[in-house]
Design a protein around this motif. Structure first.
Motif, mmCIF file in Angstrom:
data_model
loop_
_atom_site.group_PDB
_atom_site.id
_atom_site.type_symbol
_atom_site.label_atom_id
_atom_site.label_comp_id
_atom_site.label_asym_id
_atom_site.label_seq_id
_atom_site.Cartn_x
_atom_site.Cartn_y
_atom_site.Cartn_z
ATOM 1 N N GLY A 141 -44.643 -20.533 2.969
ATOM 2 C CA GLY A 141 -44.152 -21.994 3.305
ATOM 3 C C GLY A 141 -45.233 -22.869 3.889
ATOM 4 O O GLY A 141 -45.513 -23.822 3.591
ATOM 5 N N HIS A 174 -41.049 -28.918 1.480
ATOM 6 C CA HIS A 174 -42.189 -28.412 1.008
ATOM 7 C C HIS A 174 -42.191 -26.879 1.022
ATOM 8 O O HIS A 174 -42.513 -26.106 -0.079
ATOM 9 N N GLY A 175 -42.060 -26.279 2.149
ATOM 10 C CA GLY A 175 -42.011 -25.020 2.341
ATOM 11 C C GLY A 175 -40.887 -24.025 1.522
ATOM 12 O O GLY A 175 -41.084 -23.228 1.134
ATOM 13 N N ALA A 189 -48.359 -23.419 1.512
ATOM 14 C CA ALA A 189 -47.981 -24.643 0.542
ATOM 15 C C ALA A 189 -47.825 -25.838 1.234
ATOM 16 O O ALA A 189 -48.430 -26.866 0.809
ATOM 17 N N THR A 190 -47.297 -26.147 2.424
ATOM 18 C CA THR A 190 -47.048 -27.236 3.299
ATOM 19 C C THR A 190 -48.448 -27.504 3.623
ATOM 20 O O THR A 190 -48.728 -29.005 3.310
ATOM 21 N N LEU A 244 -48.207 -32.103 11.854
ATOM 22 C CA LEU A 244 -47.787 -30.865 11.018
ATOM 23 C C LEU A 244 -48.012 -29.624 11.643
ATOM 24 O O LEU A 244 -47.251 -28.613 11.601
ATOM 25 N N PRO A 259 -39.047 -36.198 10.832
ATOM 26 C CA PRO A 259 -39.958 -36.448 9.605
ATOM 27 C C PRO A 259 -40.876 -35.228 9.428
ATOM 28 O O PRO A 259 -40.943 -34.600 8.218
ATOM 29 N N VAL A 260 -41.366 -34.450 10.354
ATOM 30 C CA VAL A 260 -42.273 -33.444 10.206
ATOM 31 C C VAL A 260 -41.352 -32.280 10.038
ATOM 32 O O VAL A 260 -41.889 -31.289 8.910
ATOM 33 N N MET A 261 -40.270 -31.991 10.583
ATOM 34 C CA MET A 261 -39.312 -30.779 10.278
ATOM 35 C C MET A 261 -38.823 -30.916 8.809
ATOM 36 O O MET A 261 -39.097 -29.717 8.072
ATOM 37 N N PHE A 305 -47.470 -38.683 8.700
ATOM 38 C CA PHE A 305 -47.920 -38.152 9.997
ATOM 39 C C PHE A 305 -49.096 -37.435 9.750
ATOM 40 O O PHE A 305 -49.604 -36.936 8.729
ATOM 41 N N TYR A 321 -40.304 -32.656 6.315
ATOM 42 C CA TYR A 321 -41.170 -32.283 5.201
ATOM 43 C C TYR A 321 -41.461 -30.614 5.361
ATOM 44 O O TYR A 321 -41.826 -30.098 4.316
ATOM 45 N N ILE A 322 -41.694 -29.876 6.334
ATOM 46 C CA ILE A 322 -41.812 -28.595 6.276
ATOM 47 C C ILE A 322 -40.851 -27.886 5.429
ATOM 48 O O ILE A 322 -41.156 -26.965 4.711
#
Lengths: 206, 206
Positions: B164, A163-164, B167-168, B185, A155-157, B180, A159-160
């Motif tokens: 990235g 969005h990144g 923005a994240t 993050l 999930p974190v990866m 999370f 997301y990064i």
């Protein structure tokens, strides 16, 4: 009287679509701040009174434009999913980034111009359907690459990466004189995905 | 008559600073679109005529606000450089991200609210002094970690990390119910930096 009702609805739908299209062109030409309902109505070839039959104010038109753009992005990503899931994470990232670039650049940067102004909108909803289709891609991708399901931090990866990646691509395409070309950026982002997967797998095994 | 001139300039500087501060508070309260020069003048406790002695229009005030925010960010990062360069890339990333979060969140999310609306501004200049101080950080960091100078891809990688990452973080802090927490993050972003360095070094050696 369903017979007369249908064409009326069809006409309404076409008018709304023309307003959304005109709004996008106005934003491209005048920016968000310089766009007025009158300019949009003019560009759509209707009276401003007709516009107010469908929308209560400028923000309302903007919300419809936003929804349209988001649906267009989903329409770009969704048909790619069956092909993307067969590729390596690195290659799938590359293919997705080029498709996103082509989408943003079409029609003289119509969607790119819009995207660079989007910070303006309520952040909460801003990319929900896009996140949704990217989540679907991620899930289907995992099903085709079961070795990835061991990764602890999906999930974190993702997301990064999502969005990144989106922000970096929009930013790079907006630069007047970027220090390196889009291919180099894509290469960097694709490798980043690969390195993250390898890194997390190595961490698991050590 | 330099003696009378100085206090006059000082008063001007204070008025401009009050207008910028009032503008930030108006954006926080009403959003970019809802902010007018009249509201800004009211919040600054001056007449709108006085505001127009210093700024020709709303966009002009916004440009000054933007410059102020960017200088504040530079003011956060610059003093951290001597400490950051002594740390590992992973730890330095963590420290920088927490400092950036604290900056955005202070004063009831004053700068965070501003940042989420910033897509609105001319993209070209939008973070130039920030990029500059981050470039300075990168260069000084490399001088303290000479092993990194072998990396083939510093410009692309730092571009991805910086844009990235920014923005994240802004995106995550704006989420009403993130999936999370910020620590997760930060962990993900710090590892990403580490994995990219390791990945590129391994690629060089293989």
């Amino acid at each position: 009287m369903p017979k007369t009702r249908k064409p009326q609805q069809e006409r309404s739908r076409q008018t709304v679509a023309a307003i959304v299209e005109a709004g996008l062109l106005c934003i491209q030409q005048h920016g968000v701040e310089g766009t007025t309902t009158r300019k949009i109505a003019d560009a759509a070839g209707i009276g401003v009174g007709s516009l107010y039959e469908y929308f209560s104010n400028k923000d309302d038109v903007f919300a419809a434009i936003h929804e349209h753009v988001v649906n267009e992005i989903v329409g770009v990503v969704k048909p790619l999913i069956p092909e993307l899931v067969k590729q390596s994470p690195e290659d799938a990232t590359r293919a997705l980034l080029y498709a996103f670039r082509d989408f943003l650049r079409q029609r003289d940067n119509l969607y790119l111009t819009y995207a660079t102004q989007m910070g303006h909108f309520t952040p909460g909803h801003y990319l929900k359907p896009v996140n949704h289709v990217l989540a679907e891609l991620t899930i289907q991708f995992m099903m085709h690459h079961p070795e990835l399901s061991r990764l602890p931090n999906i999930p974190v990866m993702s997301y990064i990466m999502i969005h990144g990646g989106i922000a970096t691509v929009i930013r790079h395409l907006s630069e007047r004189s970027p220090a390196f070309d889009f291919d180099a950026l894509t290469e960097g982002l694709a490798r980043m995905v690969q390195y993250n997967i390898e890194g997390d797998i190595n961490r698991l095994e050590s």
